[in-house]
Design an enzyme around this catalytic site. Structure first.
Site, PDB file in Angstrom:
ATOM      1  N   ASN A  52     -10.833  -6.109 -12.917  1.00  0.00           N
ATOM      2  CA  ASN A  52     -10.721  -6.420 -11.486  1.00  0.00           C
ATOM      3  C   ASN A  52     -12.108  -6.686 -10.949  1.00  0.00           C
ATOM      4  O   ASN A  52     -13.080  -6.043 -11.365  1.00  0.00           O
ATOM      5  CB  ASN A  52     -10.089  -5.241 -10.733  1.00  0.00           C
TER       6      ASN A  52
ATOM      7  N   GLY B  10      -7.028   4.723 -10.621  1.00  0.00           N
ATOM      8  CA  GLY B  10      -7.596   4.940  -9.293  1.00  0.00           C
ATOM      9  C   GLY B  10      -7.803   3.633  -8.541  1.00  0.00           C
ATOM     10  O   GLY B  10      -7.478   2.548  -9.031  1.00  0.00           O
TER      11      GLY B  10
ATOM     12  N   HIS C  76     -14.323  -6.644  -7.461  1.00  0.00           N
ATOM     13  CA  HIS C  76     -14.277  -6.026  -6.129  1.00  0.00           C
ATOM     14  C   HIS C  76     -15.547  -6.407  -5.355  1.00  0.00           C
ATOM     15  O   HIS C  76     -16.650  -6.320  -5.908  1.00  0.00           O
ATOM     16  CB  HIS C  76     -14.187  -4.500  -6.289  1.00  0.00           C
TER      17      HIS C  76
HETATM   18  C1  GAR Z   1     -12.911 -11.599  -3.726  1.00  0.00           C
HETATM   19  O1  GAR Z   1     -14.105 -11.343  -3.025  1.00  0.00           O
HETATM   20  C2  GAR Z   1     -12.408 -10.348  -4.428  1.00  0.00           C
HETATM   21  O2  GAR Z   1     -13.422  -9.530  -4.898  1.00  0.00           O
HETATM   22  C3  GAR Z   1     -11.650  -9.683  -3.304  1.00  0.00           C
HETATM   23  O3  GAR Z   1     -10.963 -10.726  -2.687  1.00  0.00           O
HETATM   24  C4  GAR Z   1     -11.761 -11.913  -2.777  1.00  0.00           C
HETATM   25  C5  GAR Z   1     -10.881 -13.020  -3.292  1.00  0.00           C
HETATM   26  O4  GAR Z   1     -11.492 -14.265  -3.150  1.00  0.00           O
HETATM   27  N1  GAR Z   1     -10.799  -8.650  -3.822  1.00  0.00           N
HETATM   28  C6  GAR Z   1     -10.631  -7.472  -3.233  1.00  0.00           C
HETATM   29  O5  GAR Z   1     -11.118  -7.171  -2.165  1.00  0.00           O
HETATM   30  C7  GAR Z   1      -9.755  -6.519  -4.010  1.00  0.00           C
HETATM   31  N2  GAR Z   1      -9.971  -5.172  -3.580  1.00  0.00           N
HETATM   32  P1  GAR Z   1     -10.860 -15.545  -3.864  1.00  0.00           P
HETATM   33  O6  GAR Z   1      -9.358 -15.524  -3.593  1.00  0.00           O
HETATM   34  O7  GAR Z   1     -11.532 -16.709  -3.198  1.00  0.00           O
HETATM   35  O8  GAR Z   1     -11.186 -15.468  -5.330  1.00  0.00           O
END
Ligand code: GAR
Length: 204
Positions: A110, A146, A112
């Site tokens: 993942n 988690g 983040h």
């Molecule tokens: C990214 O910054 C990713 O890290 C975040 O959503 C964005 C998706 O961007 N994810 C989270 O916050 C998960 N907890 P994208 O759709 O343009 O790749």
């Protein structure tokens, strides 16, 4: 050349991280191919990016199931049907459950948009800004049970500017995040990783 690693990528939104992986995997030397893209909702740009690239897609929505565990089992089955070597959660805004993690143990990654263990959850950039940190970034990790707590594969830092709002900060993070994701997933595909006492190293 060895067979490329088979990746299933899960998305919930814009899919710019997915696009970075699609672009990188066009080069056979990258070592990984995206065999399917899944989502928890339809009509998102992330799915459209996959369709344009000729990659199979699927959607498994939480609201279509009575129990969260049933959704998790259905998602697990869909992903397993593509026999992935790794599953990349790239802006997938749902927590996967125990069936999913049991099935793909140690192979779910993942990304983040914060420096774990700070600011876990779905509002990493907003919480970093509100806290007043001067440096934040993104973290790629192996998913465990988690919330954003798994062993860390890679991190990248970005400065917080005085005039940042949540959107400008998140966009700056995402530029660094995409580079980190592409570099780390490629290395993982070519070299493997080992995890010992939370410490992740490339190479098997
Ligand atoms: C990214 O910054 C990713 O890290 C975040 O959503 C964005 C998706 O961007 N994810 C989270 O916050 C998960 N907890 P994208 O759709 O343009 O790749």
């Amino acid at each position: 050349m060895p067979q490329p690693s088979r990746l299933v990528v899960l998305v919930s939104g814009a899919g710019t991280n997915l696009q970075a992986l699609i672009d990188a995997s066009a080069d056979p030397a990258y070592g990984a191919e995206i065999v399917a893209v899944g989502a928890d909702r339809s009509d998102i740009e992330g799915l459209a990016r996959a369709v344009r690239a000729g990659i199979p897609t699927f959607v498994v929505k939480v609201k279509d199931f009575d129990e969260r565990a049933d959704w998790d089992a259905a998602l697990t089955d869909q992903v397993a049907g593509y026999a992935p070597d790794a599953v990349v959660l790239a802006g997938f805004m749902k927590l996967v459950g125990s069936a999913f993690l049991d099935r793909f143990e140690g192979r779910v990654l993942n990304t983040h948009p914060a420096l774990c263990p700070s600011f876990p959850g779905t509002s990493g950039p907003a919480e970093a800004l509100a806290y007043g940190v001067k440096v934040t970034g993104a973290t790629l990790f192996v998913v465990d049970a988690g919330i954003d707590t798994g062993p860390i594969i890679a991190q990248t830092t970005v400065p917080v500017a005085d005039d940042d709002d949540v959107e400008s900060l998140h966009e700056r993070i995402k530029v660094a995040e995409r580079n980190m994701l592409v570099e780390s997933v490629g290395r993982m595909a070519r070299e493997g990783i080992s995890v010992q006492n939370r410490r992740v190293r490339f190479g098997s």
